[in-house]
Design an enzyme around this catalytic site. Structure first.
Site, mmCIF file in Angstrom:
data_model
loop_
_atom_site.group_PDB
_atom_site.id
_atom_site.type_symbol
_atom_site.label_atom_id
_atom_site.label_comp_id
_atom_site.label_asym_id
_atom_site.label_seq_id
_atom_site.Cartn_x
_atom_site.Cartn_y
_atom_site.Cartn_z
ATOM 1 N N GLY A 14 -21.085 -9.410 -0.641
ATOM 2 C CA GLY A 14 -19.640 -9.482 -0.804
ATOM 3 C C GLY A 14 -19.181 -10.924 -0.740
ATOM 4 N N PHE A 116 3.837 -11.902 2.600
ATOM 5 C CA PHE A 116 2.959 -10.861 3.116
ATOM 6 C C PHE A 116 3.323 -10.598 4.571
ATOM 7 C CE2 PHE A 116 -0.917 -8.617 1.803
ATOM 8 C CZ PHE A 116 -0.789 -8.723 0.419
ATOM 9 N N ASP A 229 -23.509 -0.945 8.543
ATOM 10 C CA ASP A 229 -24.951 -1.187 8.632
ATOM 11 C C ASP A 229 -25.294 -2.384 9.520
ATOM 12 O OD1 ASP A 229 -24.369 0.520 6.553
ATOM 13 O OD2 ASP A 229 -25.888 -0.261 5.203
ATOM 14 N N GLN A 248 -7.907 -1.274 12.233
ATOM 15 C CA GLN A 248 -6.615 -1.366 11.552
ATOM 16 C C GLN A 248 -6.416 -0.210 10.580
ATOM 17 O OE1 GLN A 248 -5.441 -4.504 8.353
ATOM 18 N NE2 GLN A 248 -4.485 -5.152 10.266
ATOM 19 N N HIS A 250 -4.141 0.659 7.551
ATOM 20 C CA HIS A 250 -3.236 0.055 6.583
ATOM 21 C C HIS A 250 -2.103 1.031 6.301
ATOM 22 C CE1 HIS A 250 -1.644 -1.847 3.009
ATOM 23 N NE2 HIS A 250 -2.494 -2.852 3.138
ATOM 24 N N LEU A 260 -6.010 2.626 -1.425
ATOM 25 C CA LEU A 260 -5.076 1.600 -0.969
ATOM 26 C C LEU A 260 -4.067 1.198 -2.035
ATOM 27 C CD1 LEU A 260 -4.493 -0.206 1.496
ATOM 28 C CD2 LEU A 260 -5.896 -1.958 0.408
ATOM 29 N N SER A 262 -1.754 -1.994 -2.134
ATOM 30 C CA SER A 262 -1.711 -3.253 -1.405
ATOM 31 C C SER A 262 -0.338 -3.556 -0.807
ATOM 32 C CB SER A 262 -2.102 -4.402 -2.343
ATOM 33 O OG SER A 262 -1.869 -5.645 -1.728
ATOM 34 N N GLU A 263 -0.379 -4.286 0.295
ATOM 35 C CA GLU A 263 0.834 -4.840 0.899
ATOM 36 C C GLU A 263 1.578 -5.748 -0.082
ATOM 37 O OE1 GLU A 263 1.461 -7.451 4.926
ATOM 38 O OE2 GLU A 263 -0.049 -5.870 4.918
ATOM 39 N N ARG A 294 0.773 -5.005 10.160
ATOM 40 C CA ARG A 294 0.340 -3.680 9.734
ATOM 41 C C ARG A 294 0.325 -2.655 10.865
ATOM 42 N NH1 ARG A 294 -4.564 -5.675 5.723
ATOM 43 N NH2 ARG A 294 -3.203 -6.261 3.972
ATOM 44 N N HIS A 361 -8.648 1.058 7.524
ATOM 45 C CA HIS A 361 -8.785 -0.049 6.577
ATOM 46 C C HIS A 361 -9.744 -1.148 7.014
ATOM 47 C CE1 HIS A 361 -7.614 -2.730 3.363
ATOM 48 N NE2 HIS A 361 -7.119 -3.626 4.196
ATOM 49 N N ARG A 402 -5.271 -7.561 12.340
ATOM 50 C CA ARG A 402 -5.398 -8.597 11.310
ATOM 51 C C ARG A 402 -4.142 -8.652 10.449
ATOM 52 N NH1 ARG A 402 -6.475 -8.529 6.104
ATOM 53 N NH2 ARG A 402 -7.364 -6.424 5.957
ATOM 54 N N SER A 407 -8.092 -11.631 5.604
ATOM 55 C CA SER A 407 -9.483 -11.189 5.436
ATOM 56 C C SER A 407 -10.177 -11.990 4.332
ATOM 57 C CB SER A 407 -9.547 -9.700 5.132
ATOM 58 O OG SER A 407 -8.829 -9.398 3.956
ATOM 59 N N LEU A 408 -9.524 -12.140 3.164
ATOM 60 C CA LEU A 408 -10.137 -12.935 2.102
ATOM 61 C C LEU A 408 -10.276 -14.390 2.518
ATOM 62 C CD1 LEU A 408 -8.501 -11.467 -1.141
ATOM 63 C CD2 LEU A 408 -10.768 -11.018 -0.179
#
Length: 611
Positions: A14, A116, A229, A248, A250, A260, A262-263, A294, A361, A402, A407-408
């Protein structure tokens, strides 16, 4: 059985894994192991944006971003980590731009930014435009961009390989290793989906970047592959997990599905309404309303439903209203979100409000690390050569809740840091001898499940686990509900011992791998429940109705959950040093021990959290 050797081995492809691979690949020989083709990783599902105090649209600075992160995390955030993330956010966004990521632009040609939840100017004065975005496909664009760069840098990818064991030179789960004694990573054991063959990967450095564990819940925004994992592998090897009780939810999952929305929709002006048409967030967060953090929005929505103001025939959801927005604006900024509403609910967002309800989420907790990405085996000691980044890790930049778009940012800032640290360590580190036995044990366990003639069905057990987690450990929790979930989990563990699969083949046996993933889900659910039962307060994503207030005197500490054999005394299990909310929970053949770790504070003292 095949053996491979690399200087740096990254588990997961990822955003965090590939950002780490980019940094390590220019310094030393690097490979990425991933159970998915890289561009199918769950980072691609992230929609809304990546925040940075660029001040392209409005006045902003990294200190305001740091404060918002700390306050949003209900002061359980390690403030040194938050400062690093907010400071390095600007370069993280610009790095991606230089790699070719197509951010939306202002009329002047700068990277555009939108509002946001929880992101404010001047410590809460008003919402600020801080999220850098590519329509509502930001994660997808990041994933594609990073993968292209990894291919350019000749990173070796092992696609559809499942890592099933983490190799270290001390058995942390089997006995107490004295504080200060060195523990080092040696590599991993992996299963090749295409052939059913076991592979051993030897490495000087290993970076865990396996993502989250949302599939412990039935209603979740997470992909089917997010089964915890990396967290479970570390936990089984005696490495603690930090703050696992904080999950969390969402606010805007499609009602009944969890997919989802998105916000970003609320960032562009969408409004949450109850069955009476009321913009109810004005009552819960009068300053920033629908753009509150959130955890606050999710609890507010759930409360509206509980008090009878839910919409729909069963009054079990609220409505996300975009009907006042121009269709052209929706198409330009929110194309995927509106398409989801049409595809999955048959709703036309131009003219109809969309039914939404909180969905599981994001895991704020995970494998504990410091700001260099090094994995901790207790409060202070690191495991040499082992690193983690992204949702699998807990550098505690998110605390107990969060903020959206962090996160990104997290995967890029700390993925980069982990990749640099792993490569620099590998350059001068000696090879650690591979321990004998684990690869054979993994193979034997897989064969036992694969060849078992009959037994429990994976799908039945997974459904039972997800049902009890949804019912008893979601937005609202109590001692009684958590104890019920833990009792259910004990029963499921006994049933899991006789799990079997219908597919008896060796090649492409996804049935077998789902059984393995179910074991991971059981492990992660256990840490969530034990941590939640022992935190008698409400903070961020953890809301105890029987303890509805934050208790800084007792619980301004990170929870550390250790798995140990019953033969290891609690006092030798690696828990905390001062006895703060320590304890243990015994299962049939092992013991879960709770310790704690202090929260790092720099400049922001805890205060009441208002919006």
């Amino acid at each position: 059985m095949q053996t491979h050797q690399y200087d740096v081995l990254i588990v997961g492809a990822g955003g965090a894994g590939m950002r780490a691979a980019l940094e390590s690949s220019v310094r030393t020989r690097t490979a990425v192991i991933t159970k998915l083709y890289p561009t199918r990783s769950h980072t691609g599902a992230a929609q809304g944006g990546m925040c940075a105090a660029l001040a392209n649209v409005e006045e902003d600075n990294w200190e305001w971003h740091t404060f918002d992160t700390v306050k949003g995390g209900d002061y359980l955030v390690d403030q040194d980590a938050a400062e690093v993330m907010a400071k390095e956010a600007i370069d993280a966004v610009l790095d991606l731009e230089k790699m070719g990521l197509p951010f939306n632009r202002t009329p002047e040609g700068r990277i555009d930014q939108r509002r946001f939840g929880g992101h404010t100017r001047n410590h809460g004065e008003a919402a600020v435009r801080r999220s850098c975005y590519a329509a509502d496909r930001t994660g997808h664009m990041i994933l594609q961009t990073l993968y292209q760069q990894c291919v350019k840098n000749d990173v070796d990818f092992f696609n559809e390989f499942y890592v099933l064991d983490l190799l270290v030179d001390h058995d942390l789960a089997g006995h107490a290793v004295p504080d200060g004694e060195e523990v080092s990573v040696a590599g991993v054991v992996a299963y090749e989906l295409a052939t059913g063959e076991i592979h051993v990967f030897r490495a000087k450095s290993v970076v865990l970047a396996t993502g989250g564990a949302g599939r412990i819940y039935k209603t979740t925004s997470n992909a089917h592959t997010l089964t915890g994992d990396g967290m479970a592998l570390a936990y089984r090897r005696g490495i603690p997990l930090e703050d696992m009780e904080f999950f969390q939810f969402h606010p805007t999952g499609l009602a009944g599905l969890g997919i989802l929305l998105s916000e970003a929709a609320r960032g562009e002006g969408a409004i949450l309404r109850n069955s009476e048409g009321e913009r109810f967030m004005e009552r819960y967060a009068p300053t920033i309303k629908d753009l509150a953090p959130r955890d606050i929005v999710a609890r507010s929505m759930a409360n509206e439903v509980r008090e009878g103001r839910g919409a729909g025939p069963n009054k079990d959801y609220v409505l996300l209203d975009l009907t006042h927005l121009e269709p052209a604006h929706i198409d330009a900024k929110l194309p995927d979100i509106t398409e989801f509403a049409r595809t999955y609910l048959g709703i036309e967002p131009y003219t109809e409000p969309v039914p939404v309800y909180p969905t599981a989420h994001y895991a704020m907790g995970g494998v504990p690390t410091n700001i260099a990405g090094e994995v901790l085996r207790n409060e202070t000691d690191v495991i040499r050569g082992l690193y983690a980044a992204g949702e699998v890790a807990c550098v505690s930049v998110h605390g107990s809740n969060r903020l959206g778009t962090n996160s990104l940012l997290d995967i890029n800032v700390f993925g980069k840091r982990a990749g640099i640290s792993a490569a620099e360590y590998a350059v001068g580190a000696p090879w650690v001898e591979l321990p004998e036995g684990p690869a054979g044990l993994v193979q034997a366990e897989l064969e036992d499940i694969r060849t078992r003639p009959d037994g429990e069905r994976v799908g039945d057990l997974r459904k039972a686990l997800q049902d009890t987690m949804d019912a008893n450990a979601q937005v609202f929790r109590t001692k009684e509900s958590l104890e019920q979930a833990l009792a259910d989990l004990r029963g499921l563990r006994k049933r899991f011992a006789s799990v079997s699969v219908q597919d008896k083949s060796r090649a492409f046996n996804t049935d077998l791998l789902e059984a393995v993933e179910l074991g991971f889900l059981l492990d992660i659910s256990e840490t969530v429940l034990v941590g939640a039962l022992n935190r008698d307060e409400s903070r961020g994503g953890h809301f105890r109705e029987d303890f509805p207030h934050r208790d800084d005197a007792q619980y301004m500490r990170h929870t550390m959950v250790y798995r140990r054999p019953l033969t290891v005394p609690v006092e030798d299990a690696g828990g905390d040093r001062d006895g703060v909310f320590s304890g243990s929970t015994d299962f049939d053949d092992y013991r879960v021990v709770l310790g704690s770790k202090p929260v790092t504070m720099t400049r922001y003292q805890p205060m009441e959290r208002k919006y």
